[in-house]
Structure formats: C-alpha cells, structure tokens
Design a protein around this motif. Structure first.
Motif, PDB file in Angstrom:
ATOM      1  N   VAL A   1       0.847  -1.200   0.000  1.00  0.00           N
ATOM      2  CA  VAL A   1       0.000   0.000   0.000  1.00  0.00           C
ATOM      3  C   VAL A   1       0.881   1.248   0.000  1.00  0.00           C
ATOM      4  CG1 VAL A   1      -1.785   1.267   1.257  1.00  0.00           C
ATOM      5  CG2 VAL A   1      -1.875  -1.234   1.144  1.00  0.00           C
ATOM      6  N   ALA A   2       1.962   1.223   0.767  1.00  0.00           N
ATOM      7  CA  ALA A   2       2.870   2.370   0.828  1.00  0.00           C
ATOM      8  C   ALA A   2       3.494   2.654  -0.537  1.00  0.00           C
ATOM      9  CB  ALA A   2       3.962   2.117   1.866  1.00  0.00           C
ATOM     10  N   ALA A   3       3.852   1.592  -1.274  1.00  0.00           N
ATOM     11  CA  ALA A   3       4.425   1.798  -2.612  1.00  0.00           C
ATOM     12  C   ALA A   3       3.405   2.439  -3.533  1.00  0.00           C
ATOM     13  CB  ALA A   3       4.904   0.459  -3.182  1.00  0.00           C
ATOM     14  N   GLY A   4       2.174   1.962  -3.476  1.00  0.00           N
ATOM     15  CA  GLY A   4       1.135   2.567  -4.300  1.00  0.00           C
ATOM     16  C   GLY A   4       0.900   4.020  -3.944  1.00  0.00           C
ATOM     17  N   ARG A   5       0.827   4.290  -2.652  1.00  0.00           N
ATOM     18  CA  ARG A   5       0.610   5.673  -2.192  1.00  0.00           C
ATOM     19  C   ARG A   5       1.770   6.579  -2.604  1.00  0.00           C
ATOM     20  NH1 ARG A   5       1.109  10.049  -1.334  1.00  0.00           N
ATOM     21  NH2 ARG A   5       0.834  11.296   0.549  1.00  0.00           N
ATOM     22  N   ARG A   6       2.986   6.105  -2.478  1.00  0.00           N
ATOM     23  CA  ARG A   6       4.172   6.905  -2.798  1.00  0.00           C
ATOM     24  C   ARG A   6       4.211   7.260  -4.286  1.00  0.00           C
ATOM     25  NH1 ARG A   6       7.222   3.966  -0.374  1.00  0.00           N
ATOM     26  NH2 ARG A   6       7.927   2.502  -1.951  1.00  0.00           N
ATOM     27  N   TRP A   7       4.032   6.270  -5.159  1.00  0.00           N
ATOM     28  CA  TRP A   7       4.125   6.535  -6.596  1.00  0.00           C
ATOM     29  C   TRP A   7       2.902   7.260  -7.111  1.00  0.00           C
ATOM     30  CZ3 TRP A   7       8.651   6.760  -8.463  1.00  0.00           C
ATOM     31  CH2 TRP A   7       9.666   5.948  -7.950  1.00  0.00           C
ATOM     32  N   PHE A   8       1.755   7.043  -6.472  1.00  0.00           N
ATOM     33  CA  PHE A   8       0.586   7.840  -6.842  1.00  0.00           C
ATOM     34  C   PHE A   8       0.852   9.313  -6.553  1.00  0.00           C
ATOM     35  CE2 PHE A   8      -3.446   9.940  -6.177  1.00  0.00           C
ATOM     36  CZ  PHE A   8      -4.178   9.500  -7.270  1.00  0.00           C
ATOM     37  N   GLY A   9       1.467   9.590  -5.408  1.00  0.00           N
ATOM     38  CA  GLY A   9       1.783  10.983  -5.084  1.00  0.00           C
ATOM     39  C   GLY A   9       2.740  11.604  -6.076  1.00  0.00           C
ATOM     40  N   VAL A  10       3.743  10.839  -6.524  1.00  0.00           N
ATOM     41  CA  VAL A  10       4.695  11.347  -7.516  1.00  0.00           C
ATOM     42  C   VAL A  10       3.981  11.697  -8.815  1.00  0.00           C
ATOM     43  CG1 VAL A  10       6.645  10.666  -8.986  1.00  0.00           C
ATOM     44  CG2 VAL A  10       6.677  10.134  -6.540  1.00  0.00           C
ATOM     45  N   ILE A  11       3.109  10.811  -9.262  1.00  0.00           N
ATOM     46  CA  ILE A  11       2.418  11.025 -10.537  1.00  0.00           C
ATOM     47  C   ILE A  11       1.420  12.176 -10.432  1.00  0.00           C
ATOM     48  CG2 ILE A  11       0.773   9.931 -12.129  1.00  0.00           C
ATOM     49  CD1 ILE A  11       2.300   7.280 -11.424  1.00  0.00           C
ATOM     50  N   ALA A  12       0.703  12.244  -9.323  1.00  0.00           N
ATOM     51  CA  ALA A  12      -0.250  13.340  -9.140  1.00  0.00           C
ATOM     52  C   ALA A  12       0.467  14.684  -9.102  1.00  0.00           C
ATOM     53  CB  ALA A  12      -1.057  13.129  -7.862  1.00  0.00           C
ATOM     54  N   ALA A  13       1.591  14.748  -8.398  1.00  0.00           N
ATOM     55  CA  ALA A  13       2.339  16.011  -8.312  1.00  0.00           C
ATOM     56  C   ALA A  13       2.840  16.439  -9.685  1.00  0.00           C
ATOM     57  CB  ALA A  13       3.502  15.852  -7.345  1.00  0.00           C
ATOM     58  N   ALA A  14       3.308  15.470 -10.492  1.00  0.00           N
ATOM     59  CA  ALA A  14       3.803  15.803 -11.827  1.00  0.00           C
ATOM     60  C   ALA A  14       2.687  16.345 -12.714  1.00  0.00           C
ATOM     61  CB  ALA A  14       4.435  14.575 -12.472  1.00  0.00           C
ATOM     62  N   ALA A  15       1.455  15.913 -12.451  1.00  0.00           N
ATOM     63  CA  ALA A  15       0.306  16.382 -13.230  1.00  0.00           C
ATOM     64  C   ALA A  15      -0.307  17.647 -12.655  1.00  0.00           C
ATOM     65  CB  ALA A  15      -0.746  15.281 -13.309  1.00  0.00           C
ATOM     66  N   GLY A  16       0.243  18.164 -11.548  1.00  0.00           N
ATOM     67  CA  GLY A  16      -0.301  19.360 -10.925  1.00  0.00           C
ATOM     68  C   GLY A  16      -1.587  19.115 -10.160  1.00  0.00           C
ATOM     69  N   GLU A  17      -1.808  17.866  -9.746  1.00  0.00           N
ATOM     70  CA  GLU A  17      -3.033  17.507  -9.022  1.00  0.00           C
ATOM     71  C   GLU A  17      -2.758  17.402  -7.529  1.00  0.00           C
ATOM     72  OE1 GLU A  17      -5.930  17.187 -10.390  1.00  0.00           O
ATOM     73  OE2 GLU A  17      -5.594  16.729 -12.514  1.00  0.00           O
ATOM     74  N   GLU A  18      -3.751  17.776  -6.723  1.00  0.00           N
ATOM     75  CA  GLU A  18      -3.668  17.534  -5.288  1.00  0.00           C
ATOM     76  C   GLU A  18      -3.901  16.037  -5.084  1.00  0.00           C
ATOM     77  OE1 GLU A  18      -3.960  16.827  -1.421  1.00  0.00           O
ATOM     78  OE2 GLU A  18      -5.818  16.589  -2.582  1.00  0.00           O
ATOM     79  N   PRO A  19      -2.932  15.313  -4.489  1.00  0.00           N
ATOM     80  CA  PRO A  19      -3.002  13.849  -4.520  1.00  0.00           C
ATOM     81  C   PRO A  19      -4.271  13.250  -3.931  1.00  0.00           C
ATOM     82  CG  PRO A  19      -0.798  14.545  -3.931  1.00  0.00           C
ATOM     83  CD  PRO A  19      -1.643  15.792  -3.952  1.00  0.00           C
ATOM     84  N   ALA A  20      -4.683  13.680  -2.750  1.00  0.00           N
ATOM     85  CA  ALA A  20      -5.847  13.055  -2.115  1.00  0.00           C
ATOM     86  C   ALA A  20      -7.115  13.292  -2.931  1.00  0.00           C
ATOM     87  CB  ALA A  20      -6.016  13.578  -0.694  1.00  0.00           C
ATOM     88  N   GLU A  21      -7.291  14.504  -3.411  1.00  0.00           N
ATOM     89  CA  GLU A  21      -8.479  14.796  -4.222  1.00  0.00           C
ATOM     90  C   GLU A  21      -8.456  14.013  -5.526  1.00  0.00           C
ATOM     91  OE1 GLU A  21      -8.819  18.974  -4.824  1.00  0.00           O
ATOM     92  OE2 GLU A  21      -9.123  19.430  -2.699  1.00  0.00           O
ATOM     93  N   HIS A  22      -7.275  13.905  -6.121  1.00  0.00           N
ATOM     94  CA  HIS A  22      -7.160  13.175  -7.382  1.00  0.00           C
ATOM     95  C   HIS A  22      -7.445  11.688  -7.159  1.00  0.00           C
ATOM     96  CE1 HIS A  22      -6.066  12.510 -11.466  1.00  0.00           C
ATOM     97  NE2 HIS A  22      -4.897  11.936 -11.224  1.00  0.00           N
ATOM     98  N   TRP A  23      -6.966  11.136  -6.057  1.00  0.00           N
ATOM     99  CA  TRP A  23      -7.243   9.736  -5.740  1.00  0.00           C
ATOM    100  C   TRP A  23      -8.732   9.506  -5.589  1.00  0.00           C
ATOM    101  CZ3 TRP A  23      -9.223   7.539  -1.121  1.00  0.00           C
ATOM    102  CH2 TRP A  23      -9.213   6.149  -1.116  1.00  0.00           C
ATOM    103  N   ARG A  24      -9.410  10.371  -4.844  1.00  0.00           N
ATOM    104  CA  ARG A  24     -10.848  10.193  -4.643  1.00  0.00           C
ATOM    105  C   ARG A  24     -11.595  10.281  -5.970  1.00  0.00           C
ATOM    106  NH1 ARG A  24      -9.556  12.999   0.229  1.00  0.00           N
ATOM    107  NH2 ARG A  24      -9.993  15.035  -0.711  1.00  0.00           N
ATOM    108  N   ALA A  25     -11.183  11.188  -6.845  1.00  0.00           N
ATOM    109  CA  ALA A  25     -11.850  11.311  -8.143  1.00  0.00           C
ATOM    110  C   ALA A  25     -11.683  10.043  -8.970  1.00  0.00           C
ATOM    111  CB  ALA A  25     -11.288  12.515  -8.901  1.00  0.00           C
ATOM    112  N   LEU A  26     -10.496   9.461  -8.958  1.00  0.00           N
ATOM    113  CA  LEU A  26     -10.256   8.238  -9.727  1.00  0.00           C
ATOM    114  C   LEU A  26     -11.018   7.054  -9.137  1.00  0.00           C
ATOM    115  CD1 LEU A  26      -6.446   8.634 -10.447  1.00  0.00           C
ATOM    116  CD2 LEU A  26      -8.308   8.754 -12.125  1.00  0.00           C
ATOM    117  N   VAL A  27     -11.092   6.981  -7.813  1.00  0.00           N
ATOM    118  CA  VAL A  27     -11.845   5.899  -7.184  1.00  0.00           C
ATOM    119  C   VAL A  27     -13.324   6.022  -7.547  1.00  0.00           C
ATOM    120  CG1 VAL A  27     -12.582   4.900  -4.979  1.00  0.00           C
ATOM    121  CG2 VAL A  27     -10.197   5.578  -5.313  1.00  0.00           C
TER     122      VAL A  27
END
Length: 281
Positions: free
Chosen positions: A211-237
C-alpha cells in the motif's frame, strides 16, 4: 533467463501453473536484484494472465457462502480464497512492471519504481506459497474450490492509466486487506489455528509496504500532473471503482503506509459497516 525485466514479467503473466508462477517470480525477482536482468523495453503484456484449469472461476454472486472458520472446511475455504487473491496479486504487480514503462508525463519509469513492484510481486508469490502450504497441511490444495474472477477487472479498467491502476489496486484493494486481515487472524486464533494466523500476520505486515508503494508513486504522478493527490485519488476511485469504500478502517496500518484517514474517510458512507470474517476481494 529472459532478455529483460519486461520479458520476465511477460513470462510470469503467461505461465498458468500457480507453483511455476511462484517459482519464476521468485527467481526473476532475485535476478533483478542481482543485476542479471537488463532494464530494456519488452513485449506488450497480455490483456489477461494465463490461468490454470482449476479453480473454476465464477461470478462473485455465484460463489458459495463462506463457512465459519471454526471448521476445517471453513478454514480451507478462507485460505483458498486468500490464495486466489495472492495469485492475482502476483500478476497485477508484474503487469505494472511490463505495462507502465513510462509515466503519464512521458518520463521513463525509474529504477526505483520497478524495484518496488518487483518486490511486491516477489512477496505476493511468497504469500501464495505460504497459503498453499497451509492448505496442504489441512488436506486441500489451491484449485479444489471455485473462485471468483472479479479481481482482474481492476486491472482491465485501468490498463490505460497508471494513476488509476495505483488508485485502485494497492490503495483500495490491498488497503482493504489491511482492514479485514486482523479480524481473520483473531478468528483463526480463537479456533486454535495459530499456524494459519501466523501466515496471515506475515501477509498483513508485508501488505503495508505494498500500500505504501502505491501511495508513494501515486503521489509522484499526481504532483507531476499538478493535481492535489488526495483529491485526485478520490476522483479516480469514484470513476473506476464499482463499490463502496467500507468501514471499519485499520487506521493504524494505513497510517504506517502513509495513507491517512483524510484521504479515504470522505468516500466511506457512515452506515457501511464491514462484518467479521470477510475477505479482501
């Protein structure tokens, strides 16, 4: 030895026999860590991994009702369901390695990204092997019971989008495992099956890292896209996950994975309560 890490991933994905899939995963993970698998482009992974003739795959609604863990049959059913989850998890990890060779912004996926998902695949193979061993001790084997085919759907619907894949697989499905596994461990200990409980404890503890690996790389990708990670995760879910994010949450283990409640609490209906004995499927 395959000519590349990507080719090794494809070899595992196209191997049907569970014991061979486990053996190859552990072999290739060690080879990658030892530097004998080059990191270069490989073939496109298959839409679906190879599967053995058994277990029979059913729709989730057609699966038989799970028995209580107090009986041998109930424990076999629980361990069989978990072994099926872990077999799928091996393929999900290798699919990430083979499919997502670049990030959404066009950058090549870094070595550290591949290191993480090879480690996940290796540990999922270890978990399947441990569960298969417990099934054998109880006079059963993986394939003896039917299993449902819903787990791979999370892969199919996110095959085009790494952020969506990370949002669903480690951060919803594996995180749910963190929530329900302690209850399974407690139930197994109640009926005196300390060995099965110990296997589930190993799985729980190592899944925190997944889970930590998923959370870590999701944060990297969201930041590169200019997205707030938690909000972007909720939108994708909301977009890709067909179901509820269920309570109760194992906040302690989720926090160890750097996945705090303010990410997932907004998605959980307060009336949704997870009952004892459920499996993370």
């Amino acid at each position: 030895m395959p000519p590349s890490l990507a080719a090794a991933a494809i070899h595992v994905l196209t191997t049907a026999a569970p014991t061979e899939k486990v053996r190859l995963t552990r072999l290739y993970a060690a080879a990658w860590r030892g530097g004998s698998l080059p990191d270069r482009p490989g073939p496109i992974p298959p839409d679906r991994p190879a599967r053995p003739e058994r277990p029979e795959l059913k729709l989730p609604r057609d699966m038989p009702k799970r028995r209580k863990a107090g009986s041998v049959a109930g424990r076999v059913a629980l361990l069989h369901a978990l072994a099926h989850i872990e077999l799928n998890a091996i393929d999900l990890a290798w699919d990430i390695v083979a499919r997502f060779t670049t990030f959404p912004d066009g950058r090549p996926a870094p070595r550290a990204f591949k290191d993480d998902w090879v480690t996940v695949a290796d540990e999922e193979a270890k978990h399947h092997g441990l569960l298969a061993g417990r099934l054998a001790t109880l006079g059963a084997a993986y394939g003896d019971l039917p299993a449902h085919d819903g787990l791979w759907q999370a892969s199919e619907v996110t095959a085009h989008d790494l952020a969506a894949r990370l949002a669903l697989v480690p951060m919803v499905l594996e995180a749910r495992g963190l929530d329900v596994t302690p209850m399974m461990i407690a139930n197994l200990k109640k009926v005196g099956d300390e060995d099965s409980a110990a296997v589930l404890q190993i799985i729980h503890d190592e899944e925190i890292g997944h889970v930590a690996a998923g959370r870590r790389w999701f944060g990297v990708i969201a930041a590169a896209a200019g997205e707030e990670p938690a909000e972007h995760w909720r939108a994708l879910v909301r977009q890709y996950f067909k179901g509820d994010i269920k309570r109760p949450f194992n906040d302690a283990s989720r926090i160890r994975a750097d996945f705090p409640p303010d990410w997932y609490e907004p998605l959980a209906p307060p009336e949704t309560i997870l009952t004892g004995g459920a499996s993370p499927d």
